[in-house]
Design a protein around this motif. Structure first.
Motif, PDB file in Angstrom:
ATOM      1  N   TRP A 193       0.846  -1.194   0.000  1.00 27.20           N
ATOM      2  CA  TRP A 193       0.000   0.000   0.000  1.00 27.20           C
ATOM      3  C   TRP A 193       0.879   1.241   0.000  1.00 27.20           C
ATOM      4  O   TRP A 193       0.845   2.036   0.925  1.00 27.20           O
TER       5      TRP A 193
ATOM      6  N   VAL B 180      -2.293   2.487  -6.207  1.00 28.87           N
ATOM      7  CA  VAL B 180      -2.442   3.345  -5.028  1.00 28.87           C
ATOM      8  C   VAL B 180      -2.120   4.800  -5.385  1.00 28.87           C
ATOM      9  O   VAL B 180      -1.005   5.122  -5.804  1.00 28.87           O
TER      10      VAL B 180
ATOM     11  N   PHE C  46      -2.580   6.892   0.300  1.00 26.93           N
ATOM     12  CA  PHE C  46      -2.774   5.892   1.348  1.00 26.93           C
ATOM     13  C   PHE C  46      -2.092   6.362   2.628  1.00 26.93           C
ATOM     14  O   PHE C  46      -0.876   6.257   2.776  1.00 26.93           O
TER      15      PHE C  46
ATOM     16  N   ILE D 226      -7.501   7.160   1.838  1.00 25.89           N
ATOM     17  CA  ILE D 226      -7.135   6.091   0.920  1.00 25.89           C
ATOM     18  C   ILE D 226      -7.872   6.310  -0.397  1.00 25.89           C
ATOM     19  O   ILE D 226      -9.091   6.505  -0.415  1.00 25.89           O
TER      20      ILE D 226
ATOM     21  N   THR E 267      -7.667   4.709  -4.505  1.00 23.29           N
ATOM     22  CA  THR E 267      -7.036   3.826  -5.482  1.00 23.29           C
ATOM     23  C   THR E 267      -7.754   3.927  -6.816  1.00 23.29           C
ATOM     24  O   THR E 267      -8.967   4.159  -6.867  1.00 23.29           O
TER      25      THR E 267
ATOM     26  N   GLU F  64     -12.438   5.262  -3.066  1.00 23.86           N
ATOM     27  CA  GLU F  64     -11.963   6.071  -1.950  1.00 23.86           C
ATOM     28  C   GLU F  64     -12.557   5.526  -0.663  1.00 23.86           C
ATOM     29  O   GLU F  64     -13.751   5.229  -0.599  1.00 23.86           O
TER      30      GLU F  64
END
Length: 149
Positions: free
Chosen positions: A48, A73, A76, A82, A84, A97
């Motif tokens: 991550w 990613v 993060f 977060i 992606t 999200e």
């Protein structure tokens, strides 16, 4: 493009949830049986790290092959959140999200927000994704309530 947005209150603090998000086994537990994710490289590690991409053999309901799902990613971090960019051969855009908001009494508001684009299949994928994210959040709550993984 269609968007799925689901929010739940989790019985754990933001730090605990974030720690579990780092583990591939959490993704595998909360996704099952709607989906299974098996790392293409055979490892059980997931990186991550901003800029990294992980690839998974993706199966709907654990047995219907649905291509190679890639997770790239973008952001993060515990404070940054977060985000992606994900997708596969069938669903080219799956931007996900996760928003974590600390609440009193050792709780956290958890939100999944996903933008989906899959051409003519978008409506069907969106319908499935609504069920999938409701399921994921129920599994999160079950896992955190029992404090198991």
């Amino acid at each position: 493009m269609k968007t799925v947005k689901k929010t739940s209150i989790f019985p754990a603090n933001k730090n605990e949830i974030f720690k579990r998000l780092l583990e591939l086994k959490t993704l595998q537990y909360i996704a099952y049986p709607y989906a299974t994710f098996t790392p293409v490289d055979g490892t059980n590690d997931m990186s991550w790290v901003v800029g990294n991409t992980s690839s998974f053999k993706f199966r709907l309901f654990g047995f219907i092959p649905f291509g190679t799902h890639k997770i790239h990613v973008i952001r993060f971090g515990l404070e940054d959140g977060i985000f992606t960019h994900e997708g596969n051969e069938h669903v080219p855009t799956w931007n996900h999200e996760i928003i974590l908001e600390e609440l009193p009494e050792n709780k956290c508001r958890y939100t999944d927000k996903v933008d989906i684009e899959a051409g003519w299949k978008t409506i069907f994928i969106w319908l499935w994704a609504n069920c999938f994210y409701a399921h994921r959040q129920r599994k999160w709550i079950k896992m955190l309530s029992k404090n198991d993984s």
